[in-house]
Design an enzyme around this catalytic site. Sequence first.
Site, PDB file in Angstrom:
ATOM      1  CB  THR A 100     -27.066 -42.895  43.280  1.00 22.95           C
ATOM      2  OG1 THR A 100     -26.773 -44.218  43.729  1.00 22.95           O
ATOM      3  CG2 THR A 100     -28.184 -42.932  42.262  1.00 22.95           C
ATOM      4  CE  LYS A 114     -22.843 -42.817  45.144  1.00 24.46           C
ATOM      5  NZ  LYS A 114     -22.903 -43.839  46.169  1.00 24.46           N
ATOM      6  CG  ASN A 141     -22.725 -39.008  48.726  1.00 22.49           C
ATOM      7  OD1 ASN A 141     -21.762 -38.376  49.132  1.00 22.49           O
ATOM      8  ND2 ASN A 141     -23.722 -39.368  49.508  1.00 22.49           N
ATOM      9  CG  ASP A 171     -21.838 -42.462  49.559  1.00 26.05           C
ATOM     10  OD1 ASP A 171     -23.007 -42.423  49.994  1.00 26.05           O
ATOM     11  OD2 ASP A 171     -21.567 -42.600  48.348  1.00 26.05           O
ATOM     12  NE  ARG A 184     -17.937 -55.586  35.537  1.00 22.61           N
ATOM     13  CZ  ARG A 184     -19.050 -54.977  35.147  1.00 22.61           C
ATOM     14  NH1 ARG A 184     -20.120 -55.688  34.855  1.00 22.61           N
ATOM     15  NH2 ARG A 184     -19.114 -53.666  35.049  1.00 22.61           N
ATOM     16  CB  THR A 185     -12.681 -53.916  35.394  1.00 25.57           C
ATOM     17  OG1 THR A 185     -13.956 -54.129  34.788  1.00 25.57           O
ATOM     18  CG2 THR A 185     -11.669 -53.504  34.346  1.00 25.57           C
TER      19      THR A 185
END
Length: 289
Positions: free
Chosen positions: A63, A67, A88, A103, A152-153
């Site tokens: 997690t 990953k 995962n 996932d 965010r980035t």
Amino acid sequence: MSVAKKYCVIGHPVAHSLSPEVQNAAFEKLGIEAVFEKVDVQPDELGAFMHRFRSVYDGCNVTIPHKEKVIEYLDELSDDARLIGAVNVVVTENGRLIGHNTDRYGAMTALAEGLCGKMNGKNVIVLGAGGAARALVYGCLRAGANITILNRTLANAKTLADAFNQIRKDENIENFHVIKYGSLDDWNVEQCDLLVNTTPVGMEPGIDSAPIDILHGRSEISRTNFTVMDIIYRPLFTKLLRDAQEIGAKIITGDTMFLHQAARAFELWTGQKAPLEIMRKILTKELFV
Ligand code: ATR
């Protein structure tokens, strides 16, 4: 005398994980001699941990934030894990470490259960550009959705969009739509049918944070047929989902994706059908105490 198998979930942080409760209940139900534990592995300890791994563990869940990074320590990847670029689940087979991705299956099952409709042509915004986002993006694209990745980035969102746009070209997949990307500030509800959070923002203990403010511009949102999914399951009702409910959006909590990825992982480790109902029961008990 048979030796008990040993499994774990690795992550940082990992204290919130319910994988041990769910997997141990499944082992017990099927009479499999095995134990499942959680191990907090800091990013700079991942290499050393994985070098010890094959002599200690029969498999693990991976997690946040490992990953993608874990791939360099594995011997082989399943087709899904290779295409998605994130792992995962690890299975130790004859001393070799095989990486899988369950996932995507978990996420798509949760979406199928929660959306009551087809993904084809839906406008999907994915928040985050890490390993979990990769599985979501790939699954949604395969299902014919239009995807925008907000992160965010910005550079990481671009990398992810570029990678999947390239896969689309390489594999000549017809119903793939070109993936767009932006920063979290570019959030705009217009033409968004489904919003999925894959960042850890809102996870315990930071339960009063959300990756974006969907209450902002609420009048616009209330006119839209809009579903919000969070892959966080602790808490079940994250701030993002609480805000979504406030504006009348439909919500999909993170427990369904977690359950189905866990069931597939169990099947990869044991070769047996997962006892889904007992796994669901334990998860519900843990989340609603
Ligand atoms: P996972 O493998 O579980 O997806 P990850 O690869 O570490 O975990 O990815 C986490 C994602 O959540 C990243 O997109 C990360 O954004 P950056 O690319 O900017 O690092 C995002 N994320 C993590 N913490 C965040 C925060 N406090 N606010 C916004 N985004 C965050």
